[in-house]
Design a protein around this motif. Structure first.
Motif, mmCIF file in Angstrom:
data_model
loop_
_atom_site.group_PDB
_atom_site.id
_atom_site.type_symbol
_atom_site.label_atom_id
_atom_site.label_comp_id
_atom_site.label_asym_id
_atom_site.label_seq_id
_atom_site.Cartn_x
_atom_site.Cartn_y
_atom_site.Cartn_z
ATOM 1 N N GLY A 124 10.018 9.319 -10.828
ATOM 2 C CA GLY A 124 10.842 10.038 -11.791
ATOM 3 C C GLY A 124 12.011 9.262 -12.324
ATOM 4 N N HIS A 125 11.883 7.954 -12.501
ATOM 5 C CA HIS A 125 12.984 7.180 -13.061
ATOM 6 C C HIS A 125 13.392 7.700 -14.431
ATOM 7 C CE1 HIS A 125 13.919 3.970 -10.276
ATOM 8 N NE2 HIS A 125 12.639 3.840 -10.015
ATOM 9 N N GLN A 126 12.402 8.031 -15.268
ATOM 10 C CA GLN A 126 12.670 8.586 -16.588
ATOM 11 C C GLN A 126 11.609 9.647 -16.847
ATOM 12 O OE1 GLN A 126 15.159 7.937 -18.519
ATOM 13 N NE2 GLN A 126 16.033 6.154 -17.500
ATOM 14 N N PRO A 127 11.930 10.690 -17.639
ATOM 15 C CA PRO A 127 10.941 11.734 -17.911
ATOM 16 C C PRO A 127 9.870 11.263 -18.876
ATOM 17 C CG PRO A 127 12.941 12.140 -19.160
ATOM 18 C CD PRO A 127 13.229 10.959 -18.258
ATOM 19 N N VAL A 128 8.677 11.810 -18.705
ATOM 20 C CA VAL A 128 7.598 11.633 -19.680
ATOM 21 C C VAL A 128 7.116 13.016 -20.045
ATOM 22 C CG1 VAL A 128 6.899 9.385 -18.826
ATOM 23 C CG2 VAL A 128 5.842 11.426 -17.880
ATOM 24 N N SER A 129 6.274 13.097 -21.061
ATOM 25 C CA SER A 129 5.824 14.401 -21.514
ATOM 26 C C SER A 129 4.936 15.068 -20.469
ATOM 27 C CB SER A 129 5.036 14.253 -22.828
ATOM 28 O OG SER A 129 3.803 13.621 -22.579
ATOM 29 N N ALA A 131 0.830 -1.203 0.000
ATOM 30 C CA ALA A 131 0.000 0.000 0.000
ATOM 31 C C ALA A 131 0.865 1.254 0.000
ATOM 32 C CB ALA A 131 -0.939 -0.012 1.203
ATOM 33 N N PHE A 132 1.984 1.194 0.692
ATOM 34 C CA PHE A 132 2.919 2.317 0.723
ATOM 35 C C PHE A 132 3.388 2.661 -0.692
ATOM 36 C CE2 PHE A 132 7.247 4.002 1.032
ATOM 37 C CZ PHE A 132 7.105 5.016 1.969
ATOM 38 N N PHE A 133 3.812 1.647 -1.455
ATOM 39 C CA PHE A 133 4.306 1.898 -2.802
ATOM 40 C C PHE A 133 3.196 2.256 -3.785
ATOM 41 C CE2 PHE A 133 8.024 -0.460 -1.203
ATOM 42 C CZ PHE A 133 9.026 0.373 -1.649
ATOM 43 N N LYS A 134 1.938 2.021 -3.412
ATOM 44 C CA LYS A 134 0.819 2.366 -4.276
ATOM 45 C C LYS A 134 0.242 3.744 -3.975
ATOM 46 C CE LYS A 134 0.259 -1.643 -6.490
ATOM 47 N NZ LYS A 134 0.283 -1.746 -7.963
ATOM 48 N N ASP A 135 0.698 4.374 -2.911
ATOM 49 C CA ASP A 135 0.035 5.583 -2.441
ATOM 50 C C ASP A 135 0.439 6.818 -3.248
ATOM 51 O OD1 ASP A 135 -1.617 6.472 0.175
ATOM 52 O OD2 ASP A 135 -0.216 8.051 -0.404
ATOM 53 N N PRO A 136 -0.525 7.684 -3.600
ATOM 54 C CA PRO A 136 -0.231 8.852 -4.435
ATOM 55 C C PRO A 136 0.606 9.914 -3.742
ATOM 56 C CG PRO A 136 -2.511 8.904 -3.711
ATOM 57 C CD PRO A 136 -1.983 7.551 -3.337
ATOM 58 N N ASP A 137 0.721 9.874 -2.417
ATOM 59 C CA ASP A 137 1.573 10.846 -1.734
ATOM 60 C C ASP A 137 2.971 10.294 -1.473
ATOM 61 O OD1 ASP A 137 1.657 13.507 -0.808
ATOM 62 O OD2 ASP A 137 1.595 12.823 1.280
ATOM 63 N N VAL A 138 3.167 9.012 -1.708
ATOM 64 C CA VAL A 138 4.478 8.393 -1.527
ATOM 65 C C VAL A 138 5.297 8.473 -2.813
ATOM 66 C CG1 VAL A 138 5.679 6.206 -1.135
ATOM 67 C CG2 VAL A 138 3.747 6.841 0.326
ATOM 68 N N ILE A 139 4.699 8.097 -3.927
ATOM 69 C CA ILE A 139 5.435 7.977 -5.192
ATOM 70 C C ILE A 139 6.165 9.260 -5.581
ATOM 71 C CG2 ILE A 139 5.217 7.505 -7.657
ATOM 72 C CD1 ILE A 139 4.981 5.069 -5.798
ATOM 73 N N PRO A 140 5.564 10.450 -5.476
ATOM 74 C CA PRO A 140 6.302 11.650 -5.866
ATOM 75 C C PRO A 140 7.267 12.160 -4.802
ATOM 76 C CG PRO A 140 4.003 12.193 -5.418
ATOM 77 C CD PRO A 140 4.161 10.739 -5.150
ATOM 78 N N ASN A 141 7.323 11.512 -3.639
ATOM 79 C CA ASN A 141 8.150 12.019 -2.547
ATOM 80 C C ASN A 141 9.217 11.047 -2.058
ATOM 81 O OD1 ASN A 141 6.942 14.715 -1.913
ATOM 82 N ND2 ASN A 141 5.102 13.471 -1.617
ATOM 83 N N LEU A 142 9.045 9.760 -2.314
ATOM 84 C CA LEU A 142 10.016 8.769 -1.851
ATOM 85 C C LEU A 142 11.314 8.907 -2.634
ATOM 86 C CD1 LEU A 142 10.541 6.325 0.013
ATOM 87 C CD2 LEU A 142 9.738 4.868 -1.873
ATOM 88 N N LYS A 143 12.417 9.175 -1.935
ATOM 89 C CA LYS A 143 13.694 9.460 -2.582
ATOM 90 C C LYS A 143 14.509 8.195 -2.829
ATOM 91 C CE LYS A 143 16.129 12.840 -0.918
ATOM 92 N NZ LYS A 143 16.842 13.732 0.038
ATOM 93 N N LEU A 144 15.216 8.190 -3.948
ATOM 94 C CA LEU A 144 16.209 7.170 -4.241
ATOM 95 C C LEU A 144 17.224 7.765 -5.205
ATOM 96 C CD1 LEU A 144 14.922 4.533 -6.798
ATOM 97 C CD2 LEU A 144 13.631 6.580 -6.266
ATOM 98 N N LEU A 145 18.366 7.110 -5.320
ATOM 99 C CA LEU A 145 19.410 7.593 -6.215
ATOM 100 C C LEU A 145 19.302 6.910 -7.567
ATOM 101 C CD1 LEU A 145 22.521 7.832 -3.872
ATOM 102 C CD2 LEU A 145 21.566 9.688 -5.231
#
Length: 355
Positions: free
Chosen positions: A91-96, A65-79
């Motif tokens: 944001g793994h890769q840009p889209v239009s 549920a954490f990985f599905k949540d709309p407030d997690v995906i744009p904020n969870l940081k990774l390198l």
């Protein structure tokens, strides 16, 4: 349905808590140590809140549920494995931008998020000049109006579950809008230690001298780590004489895991000659991440947090914490069921910031 795969996620909703700071990673002394250990700029801690009672036996549902949540995906940081820059899972890769705005417009009424895409100054000047004129006032040969999305635009009806499913669980790829996290793995990490005396055996077994200096040894190699002292032999070399001073249950403890991660560091780690910096930084991290309370009956301090080592997979394989596996690349979820907070401690192995 296999554990860790999407199913009934139990209605968990999460919210990012940017106001929560982790002093353990930001003090000048800690920053200096992380730089020396080649971890600076590659380690991060974040906090999220959640709205339902946490039940440890449903940890897989909770993490999915954490990985599905709309407030997690744009904020969870990774390198990013390619650029080495911090990104979010979305944001793994840009889209239009058109695709993003269309998707958000579709669900803006459900997620209650105002969608106002940026307008360039040039576009403002063009529109101010009128549909038949250029910014300089000259007649246009041809004018094509481009539709603009806004929070006031009419959105088709949808429900919240549909919105969560289609716009929150994406890992964006170059060829399309993204792929969902298909599976997660959440390994329980014991967290029972309340005292740094857990490490006193390093002194008792002559791994560390009374002065705090770590005893040196002949240089060797335990792929991919160099071993030049007795501490790293205890941590890495299973057939070494003193490896057994920590049992397997001891080594699984979250306190030991933090200590070991700091000792091994990043790709250009400059090891300490003395033990106290490792112990002090481990203690700061542990206290900042783990929650405790006093038992009202026994009056003793007890740990209330549950800890999990987390990996997420998309259709291509591992996508979090990194597509590249390494002992020093990890993400721990530390869940406080009373405050309903989850702390995420993340590190990606590599060359840390040197400046």
């Amino acid at each position: 349905m296999a554990a860790g795969e999407p199913g009934d996620l139990g209605g968990y909703y999460f919210r990012f808590l940017p106001q929560k700071t982790f002093q353990c990673l930001s003090t000048p002394e800690t920053t200096s140590r992380l730089r020396q250990w080649s971890m600076l700029g590659r380690v991060a801690a974040q906090a999220f809140g959640f709205d339902q009672t946490f039940q440890a036996y449903r940890k897989d549902d909770f993490v999915m549920a954490f990985f599905k949540d709309p407030d997690v995906i744009p904020n969870l940081k990774l390198l990013s494995d390619s650029s080495g820059q911090w990104i979010t899972l979305a944001g793994h890769q840009p889209v239009s931008e058109d695709w993003i705005h269309a998707l958000l417009l579709r669900h803006s009424s459900c997620l209650q998020t105002p969608i106002v895409p940026p307008i360039s100054p040039a576009q403002d000047r063009s529109e101010a000049a009128g549909p038949g004129r250029t910014p300089g006032g000259q007649p246009r040969r041809k004018w094509v109006t481009r539709q603009r999305y806004s929070s006031q635009a009419q959105a088709p009806p949808c429900d919240r579950d549909e919105a969560r499913s289609s716009c929150s669980s994406l890992v964006v790829t170059p060829s399309g809008p993204g792929t969902e996290v298909k599976k997660i793995e959440a390994i329980n990490v014991p967290c029972t230690q309340l005292s740094m005396s857990f490490f006193n055996r390093l002194y008792n077994e002559n791994i560390v001298r009374d002065s705090g200096h770590i005893v040196k040894c002949l240089d060797s190699f335990c792929d991919p780590f160099p071993v030049s002292d007795e501490l790293r032999k205890v941590l890495l070399v299973e057939d070494s004489e003193k490896y057994g001073i920590f049992s397997q249950p001891d080594r699984e403890e979250f306190l030991f895991c933090l200590f070991k991660h700091l000792c091994l560091g990043g790709a250009l780690c400059q090891y300490e000659d003395v033990l106290p910096p490792y112990l002090q930084t481990t203690k700061l991290l542990y206290k900042d991440l783990v929650s405790v309370r006093k038992n009202p009956q026994t009056k003793k301090i007890q740990i209330t947090s549950s800890v999990f080592k987390v990996t997420a997979y998309d259709s291509a394989g591992v996508c979090y914490p990194s597509t590249k596996s390494h002992e020093q690349t990890f993400s721990y979820f530390i869940v406080d069921p009373i405050k309903r907070h989850v702390h995420v401690l993340y590190h990606s192995y590599g060359v840390g910031d040197m400046s």
